[in-house]
Design an enzyme around this catalytic site. Structure first.
Site, PDB file in Angstrom:
ATOM      1  N   THR A  23      49.378  36.248  49.844  1.00  0.00           N
ATOM      2  CA  THR A  23      48.827  37.303  48.985  1.00  0.00           C
ATOM      3  C   THR A  23      48.478  38.537  49.799  1.00  0.00           C
ATOM      4  OG1 THR A  23      47.864  35.710  47.491  1.00  0.00           O
ATOM      5  CG2 THR A  23      46.706  37.791  47.655  1.00  0.00           C
ATOM      6  N   ARG A  77      49.589  28.631  35.519  1.00  0.00           N
ATOM      7  CA  ARG A  77      48.594  28.452  36.593  1.00  0.00           C
ATOM      8  C   ARG A  77      48.086  29.812  37.090  1.00  0.00           C
ATOM      9  NH1 ARG A  77      48.087  30.283  42.187  1.00  0.00           N
ATOM     10  NH2 ARG A  77      46.940  28.731  43.340  1.00  0.00           N
ATOM     11  N   VAL A  78      46.782  29.895  37.283  1.00  0.00           N
ATOM     12  CA  VAL A  78      46.170  31.104  37.842  1.00  0.00           C
ATOM     13  C   VAL A  78      45.404  30.688  39.088  1.00  0.00           C
ATOM     14  CG1 VAL A  78      44.427  32.884  37.437  1.00  0.00           C
ATOM     15  CG2 VAL A  78      46.009  32.261  35.605  1.00  0.00           C
ATOM     16  N   GLY A  79      45.545  31.464  40.145  1.00  0.00           N
ATOM     17  CA  GLY A  79      44.856  31.130  41.398  1.00  0.00           C
ATOM     18  C   GLY A  79      43.552  31.884  41.537  1.00  0.00           C
TER      19      GLY A  79
END
Ligand code: SD4
Length: 338
Positions: free
Chosen positions: A195, A223-225
């Site tokens: 990232t 999916r979310v991080g």
């Protein structure tokens, strides 16, 4: 109806800058575990820019140019990470980002200023610059987070064009992964990250943070991080400093990582020590920590910078007036020869 604007005006409290400015950053390869010293009360002051990974160098250049042209800390943070979002060679951010396990690129991004205002988008599809959509969420809506289809509808309404983000290289990687992983399980390892998180301090003492990512490669759809979660992927407070995270987002969320780093700095820890203590908290909360990478970087309001990570393969870029734009290798929990 006109859009609801809730932009706050930042109090411009100039920092008292010391003539004896300390150099920013930590020494290459050092582990500051022994150094429990309180945070420095002086530093190089602004402007300072720090961002994750080698692609941070190009992002820092753009952020620096923005500040030189009179941009705010927030403008510079956005301008910096837009460079990474638009680079198809970066396989973990924006266009060229690796898709989820269904072959769909979904992007997470968040932006925050030191007065506490923030905005983020989660699992956004087909928009080249999620960071700019996050800023519009912050400035043009009464909300902090927009997700999925709603985030895309908002982006379109704000004038962002739809763009195909799945490059040929990313498609080939996904097809290879599918062929080699009949179990359809996303990879969990020290490599599945990169990232861009970028922190800025401008000449007026204002701080901002931006974080944007395509998330974990071949993740479950939806999916979310940590990256768009304020407090996990990033946090900024003009009274203290800012922090951002990279690596396995699930582990960062469990520790509320970036907020923790900022709170540790508030208690008097230097940016490097705050990052190290936050990594130790991540380790405490994640029994599988040897299989994952997590790294933090931090910037305090005096302009001191630091970072720390679990595994030694993490580095970050720092731009200061005195030393220019350079890479720094932080200390790590796992020694480099292990
Ligand atoms: C996430 N922290 O979504 C991000 C991953 C990362 O490049 O660092 N990606 O978990």
């Amino acid at each position: 109806m006109p859009p609801i604007t809730r932009r706050r005006f930042i109090r411009r409290a100039p920092l008292a800058l010391s003539a004896t400015a300390l150099a920013a950053g930590c020494s290459p390869g050092t582990d500051s575990a022994a150094a429990e010293q309180p945070a420095a009360t002086t530093g190089p002051g602004g402007p300072v820019i720090i961002s994750t990974w080698r692609h941070g160098l190009a992002a820092n250049e753009a952020a620096w140019a923005n500040l030189q042209a009179g941009g705010s800390a927030l403008d510079a943070a956005e301008a910096g990470v837009r460079v990474t979002e638009a680079d198809p060679e970066v396989s973990t951010v924006g266009i060229g980002g690796r898709p989820d396990r269904d072959g769909i690129v979904t992007l997470d991004a968040a932006i925050m200023d030191g007065a506490g205002d923030c905005g983020s988008v989660l699992a956004l599809q087909e928009i080249l610059h999620p960071i700019s959509v996050a800023r519009r969420v912050m400035e043009n809506t009464p909300h902090v987070m927009l997700a999925g289809e709603g985030a895309q509808q908002f982006a379109i309404a704000e004038g962002f064009p739809l763009t195909d983000l799945l490059t040929d290289a990313a498609r080939v990687d996904w097809e290879t992964w599918k062929r080699d992983n009949p179990g359809y399980r996303p990879p969990i390892n020290v490599e599945n990250h990169d990232t861009i998180g970028l922190l800025t301090l401008d000449r007026n003492g204002n701080i901002a943070a931006a974080c944007t990512t395509s998330g974990a490669a071949f993740k479950y759809h939806g999916r979310v991080g940590d990256s768009p979660i304020v407090g996990a992927g990033l946090y900024a407070d003009n009274n203290v400093g800012a922090a951002t995270a990279t690596g396995w987002g699930e582990a960062v969320v469990r520790a509320c990582g970036s907020f923790l780093v900022v709170e540790l700095m508030r208690q008097g820890h230097s940016p490097t020590d705050a990052c190290r203590l936050a990594v130790e908290r991540v380790i405490e909360k994640n029994p599988d920590w040897r299989e994952i990478q997590v790294g933090f970087i931090a910037l305090d309001k005096q302009g001191n910078t630091g970072g720390y990570c679990i595994h030694p393969n993490f580095d970050y870029a720092v731009y200061t007036e005195s030393e220019g734009n350079r890479m720094v290798v932080p200390g790590s929990k796992v020694p480099s020869d292990e």
